[in-house]
Design an enzyme around this catalytic site. Structure first.
Site, PDB file in Angstrom:
ATOM      1  N   LYS A   1      -3.259   0.532  -1.089  1.00 43.03           N
ATOM      2  CA  LYS A   1      -2.842   0.984   0.271  1.00 43.03           C
ATOM      3  C   LYS A   1      -1.979   0.059   0.933  1.00 43.03           C
ATOM      4  O   LYS A   1      -0.917   0.347   1.655  1.00 43.03           O
ATOM      5  CB  LYS A   1      -4.328   1.214   0.986  1.00 43.03           C
ATOM      6  CG  LYS A   1      -5.141   2.130   0.414  1.00 43.03           C
ATOM      7  CD  LYS A   1      -6.650   2.312   0.965  1.00 43.03           C
ATOM      8  CE  LYS A   1      -7.334   3.251   0.196  1.00 43.03           C
ATOM      9  NZ  LYS A   1      -8.898   3.318   0.340  1.00 43.03           N
TER      10      LYS A   1
ATOM     11  N   GLN B   1     -12.932  -0.398   3.656  1.00 40.39           N
ATOM     12  CA  GLN B   1     -13.314   0.132   2.471  1.00 40.39           C
ATOM     13  C   GLN B   1     -14.598   0.129   2.076  1.00 40.39           C
ATOM     14  O   GLN B   1     -15.322  -0.833   2.351  1.00 40.39           O
ATOM     15  CB  GLN B   1     -12.581  -0.837   1.575  1.00 40.39           C
ATOM     16  CG  GLN B   1     -12.292  -0.641   0.195  1.00 40.39           C
ATOM     17  CD  GLN B   1     -11.527   0.759  -0.186  1.00 40.39           C
ATOM     18  OE1 GLN B   1     -10.726   0.841   0.266  1.00 40.39           O
ATOM     19  NE2 GLN B   1     -12.226   1.449  -1.154  1.00 40.39           N
TER      20      GLN B   1
ATOM     21  N   ASP C   1      -9.067   7.806   7.815  1.00 43.55           N
ATOM     22  CA  ASP C   1     -10.022   8.551   6.813  1.00 43.55           C
ATOM     23  C   ASP C   1     -10.297   9.957   6.999  1.00 43.55           C
ATOM     24  O   ASP C   1     -10.706  10.806   6.182  1.00 43.55           O
ATOM     25  CB  ASP C   1     -11.039   7.517   6.235  1.00 43.55           C
ATOM     26  CG  ASP C   1     -10.567   6.844   5.172  1.00 43.55           C
ATOM     27  OD1 ASP C   1      -9.599   7.185   4.409  1.00 43.55           O
ATOM     28  OD2 ASP C   1     -11.252   5.745   4.946  1.00 43.55           O
TER      29      ASP C   1
END
Ligand code: NAD
Length: 302
Positions: free
Chosen positions: A54, A98, A121
């Site tokens: 990422k 995460q 997200d």
């Protein structure tokens, strides 16, 4: 008939090119770039590799990226403080925590603490609600489902009036992709059915799908004879079915398979995604797109 293979790597490269150009334009006109912070607790190799990918992509696109690598012993309170710090940081447009988090931390509490307008997200209840409402209310569609929709649309597959059957009802893939496809608007307008472990006749539902999206995590679940000739088959499943030695590195790597028997299915379907190299590359791409979107919302140019 041999299906057109929808390659996630090609769709990814095209979208990343578009993002990079937009970032450069915004930088020139407004003097700012998208800011993304990734928060990682501990040293789980899979999580490190996801976060690294990422960060690398964000960096390549010209984003301002911050990597918060924290101890696995960080307290829940300290993690919530860290999230709050970035909620208030004007240079940050996207916050990514995460998962999985260590057992002493309530991950729902942490995800719900992220400012919904920085929740790139798309897992915060506010963004789940926005997705349900649809239209302009949608800010950050969850990344994997958004990537699936891009793959379908960019392949030229007609979605309006199409029978879409989604296998799987998870909050990260099944439910949100079903929601995206039933919205009123381009790239959607489909008639959607969700099937799952309690569905009585899985085969019958799959057989009438013009677009079959499979996210069960069961290798070989969808049999070739369940596929309608010419259908678009999106295989989201990523299953480790063994190990092999990589020709490139000489190291052991996992052998991956999807939920669909690819070799047999490609002789029946009109379009199909491979595993690996199908949906997989789209998730990070859409995370970048959501982070750029977040900055555009802030600048009033979205
Ligand atoms: P999950 O386990 O949370 O959900 C799986 C769903 O499939 C459940 O709703 C279940 O009801 C359904 N299901 C399972 N077995 C079934 C069966 N025999 N018949 C009918 N329905 C069945 O999984 P998830 O997080 O939604 O992920 C699904 C798959 O997609 C996994 O293989 C995962 O690794 C993969 N995945 C890939 C990406 C990506 O490529 N970027 C992202 C997310 C998930």
């Amino acid at each position: 008939m041999t299906a057109t293979i929808i390659k996630g790597t090609e769709v990814r490269d095209k979208i990343l090119e578009e993002i990079e150009a937009e970032v450069a334009e915004i930088k020139e006109k407004h003097g700012v770039v998208p800011g993304l912070v990734t928060i990682l607790l501990g040293e789980d190799p899979a999580s490190i590799s996801y976060v690294t990918a990422k960060i690398k992509t964000a960096h390549k696109l010209g984003f301002n990226e911050i990597q918060e690598s924290q101890s696995p012993d960080l307290s829940e309170e300290a993690l919530l403080d860290l999230v709050e710090k970035y909620n208030k940081d004007d240079s940050i447009n996207g916050i990514l925590v995460q998962l999985p988090l260590p057992n002493h931390i309530d991950d729902k509490k942490v995800l719900n603490a992220i400012d919904p307008d920085k929740d790139v997200d798309g897992f915060h209840p506010v963004n789940v609600g926005r997705l349900m409402i649809g239209g302009d209310a949608i800010k950050f569609p969850p990344c994997t489902p958004a990537g699936i929709q891009e793959m379908i649309v960019r392949s030229g597959v007609e979605t309006s009036g199409a029978e879409v059957v989604v296998v799987g009802r998870s909050n990260i893939v099944g439910k949100p992709i079903a929601n995206l496809m039933l919205q009123k608007g381009p790239g959607a307008n489909s008639t959607v059915t969700i099937v799952h472990t309690r569905t009585k006749d899985l085969a019958a539902h799959c057989k009438r799908a013009d677009i079959l999206i499979v996210a069960a995590g069961v290798p070989g679940l969808v049999k070739p004879e369940w596929i309608k000739p010419g259908a678009c088959v999106i295989d989201v499943g990523v299953n480790r079915i063994g190990e092999k030695i990589s020709e490139k590195t000489g190291k052991k790597i996992a052998i991956l398979s999807g939920d669909v028997d690819f070799d047999a299915a490609k002789e029946i379907a009109g379009y199909i995604t491979p595993v690996p190299g199908g949906v997989g590359p789209m998730t990070i791409t859409m995370l970048m797109k959501n982070t750029l979107k977040s900055l555009k919302f802030k600048l009033g140019i979205a």
